[in-house]
Write a protein that holds these residues in place. Sequence first.
Motif, mmCIF file in Angstrom:
data_model
loop_
_atom_site.group_PDB
_atom_site.id
_atom_site.type_symbol
_atom_site.label_atom_id
_atom_site.label_comp_id
_atom_site.label_asym_id
_atom_site.label_seq_id
_atom_site.Cartn_x
_atom_site.Cartn_y
_atom_site.Cartn_z
ATOM 1 N N HIS A 209 0.840 -1.297 -0.113
ATOM 2 C CA HIS A 209 -0.112 0.112 0.109
ATOM 3 C C HIS A 209 0.847 1.282 0.116
ATOM 4 C CE1 HIS A 209 -4.491 0.424 1.058
ATOM 5 N NE2 HIS A 209 -4.070 1.563 0.321
ATOM 6 N N ASP A 211 1.170 5.513 0.971
ATOM 7 C CA ASP A 211 0.721 6.400 1.791
ATOM 8 C C ASP A 211 0.089 7.614 1.124
ATOM 9 O OD1 ASP A 211 3.087 7.864 1.273
ATOM 10 O OD2 ASP A 211 4.167 7.499 3.143
ATOM 11 N N THR A 219 -4.386 3.025 5.988
ATOM 12 C CA THR A 219 -4.861 2.647 7.010
ATOM 13 C C THR A 219 -5.926 1.089 6.949
ATOM 14 O OG1 THR A 219 -6.801 3.948 7.103
ATOM 15 C CG2 THR A 219 -4.790 4.565 8.503
ATOM 16 N N SER A 221 -4.958 -1.491 5.160
ATOM 17 C CA SER A 221 -3.861 -2.553 5.031
ATOM 18 C C SER A 221 -3.286 -2.618 6.555
ATOM 19 C CB SER A 221 -2.673 -2.311 4.179
ATOM 20 O OG SER A 221 -3.241 -2.716 2.640
ATOM 21 N N TYR A 222 -3.086 -1.632 6.973
ATOM 22 C CA TYR A 222 -2.440 -1.713 8.368
ATOM 23 C C TYR A 222 -3.499 -2.229 9.331
ATOM 24 C CZ TYR A 222 2.000 0.695 7.671
ATOM 25 O OH TYR A 222 3.306 0.806 7.050
ATOM 26 N N ASN A 223 -4.622 -1.858 9.235
ATOM 27 C CA ASN A 223 -5.859 -2.550 10.036
ATOM 28 C C ASN A 223 -5.789 -4.028 9.813
ATOM 29 O OD1 ASN A 223 -8.188 -3.168 11.515
ATOM 30 N ND2 ASN A 223 -9.449 -1.402 10.283
ATOM 31 N N GLN A 225 -3.236 -5.925 8.739
ATOM 32 C CA GLN A 225 -2.075 -6.491 9.223
ATOM 33 C C GLN A 225 -2.245 -6.636 10.848
ATOM 34 O OE1 GLN A 225 1.346 -4.018 9.522
ATOM 35 N NE2 GLN A 225 2.813 -5.852 9.087
ATOM 36 N N ALA A 226 -2.543 -5.640 11.477
ATOM 37 C CA ALA A 226 -2.766 -5.598 12.759
ATOM 38 C C ALA A 226 -3.872 -6.864 13.421
ATOM 39 C CB ALA A 226 -3.152 -4.334 13.417
ATOM 40 N N MET A 237 4.109 -6.278 5.626
ATOM 41 C CA MET A 237 3.426 -4.709 4.989
ATOM 42 C C MET A 237 4.851 -4.411 4.008
ATOM 43 S SD MET A 237 0.816 -2.772 4.675
ATOM 44 C CE MET A 237 0.372 -0.828 4.485
ATOM 45 N N HIS A 239 5.325 -0.762 2.547
ATOM 46 C CA HIS A 239 4.569 0.721 2.821
ATOM 47 C C HIS A 239 5.584 1.434 1.732
ATOM 48 C CE1 HIS A 239 3.683 4.322 5.666
ATOM 49 N NE2 HIS A 239 4.015 4.618 4.363
#
Length: 269
Positions: A209, A211, A219, A221-223, A225-226, A237, A239
């Motif tokens: 993803h 930025d 966010t 993809s970070y969501n 991943q988390a 990830m 980034h």
Amino acid sequence: MPHDKTSLPDIPPPPGTTFVPDIPYARHDRQKIDLYLPDTRARGVVAYIHGGSWLKRDRKIVRAWYLLERGYAIASLGYRLSQHAPFPAQIQDVNAALALLARIAPDYGLDMERLALLGLSAGGHLAALAALARTNNDFMSSDNPRIRAVVDYYGPSNLITLCAGADSMLDRPVTRLLGASVFDAPVKAFRASPVAYCTSDSPPFLLIHGDSDTVVPITESYNLQAQLVAAGGTAQMIHVPGGGHASPNMHTPEIHRQIADFIDLHLAD
């Protein structure tokens, strides 16, 4: 997804590729698979799922020839768009295509024990759902082959948070997909979201993803991943600083190398 300003060229597959087009898995014209075979025996299979806001584009444009060059067969999966049928038709189609692929694999020398998914944007959303929501009977996934790895390129992971921003571009496409807004049907929206299905036995994910993506925020993809890591799964990830939605700097040779290495790692014996 909508309003993406991709300038990626349409590039034909490499010389020596065997192309088997338009393999039907159901009756609708979009319910077909295009199969690309490398010039040597395939090391495994990558099922490719196109993007387009669930309402445009098709399986004919593939952004993964570098995987053919690594020796993988590519199966580009068509699916009904939101104007043809509301969700969950799209994930049902992906799962039906995977089931057919498993049935015809012996005819093409394909090893479905080595299966990865690669999806872009809306296709990333569907790839993640196909890999994670294995026990959802509404998605028709119970008889599908095991998915060993998933590459999710700037895909939505939570349809509710995706549409929460005042400037969200995706309210209309998501509403069209679901047949209702996420605020009128939050349970349906959540059940259509990959984050709802993260478990410790999820396959490994590679999330990519940028930025500067103004269509699907990074966010998303970070969501995912988390959620995957918190559940005991594995997720990496990539980034990309300054990366937009389907912009050329999201599809560089270095990123392609990292994707191919990730698939090599997880499809090996």
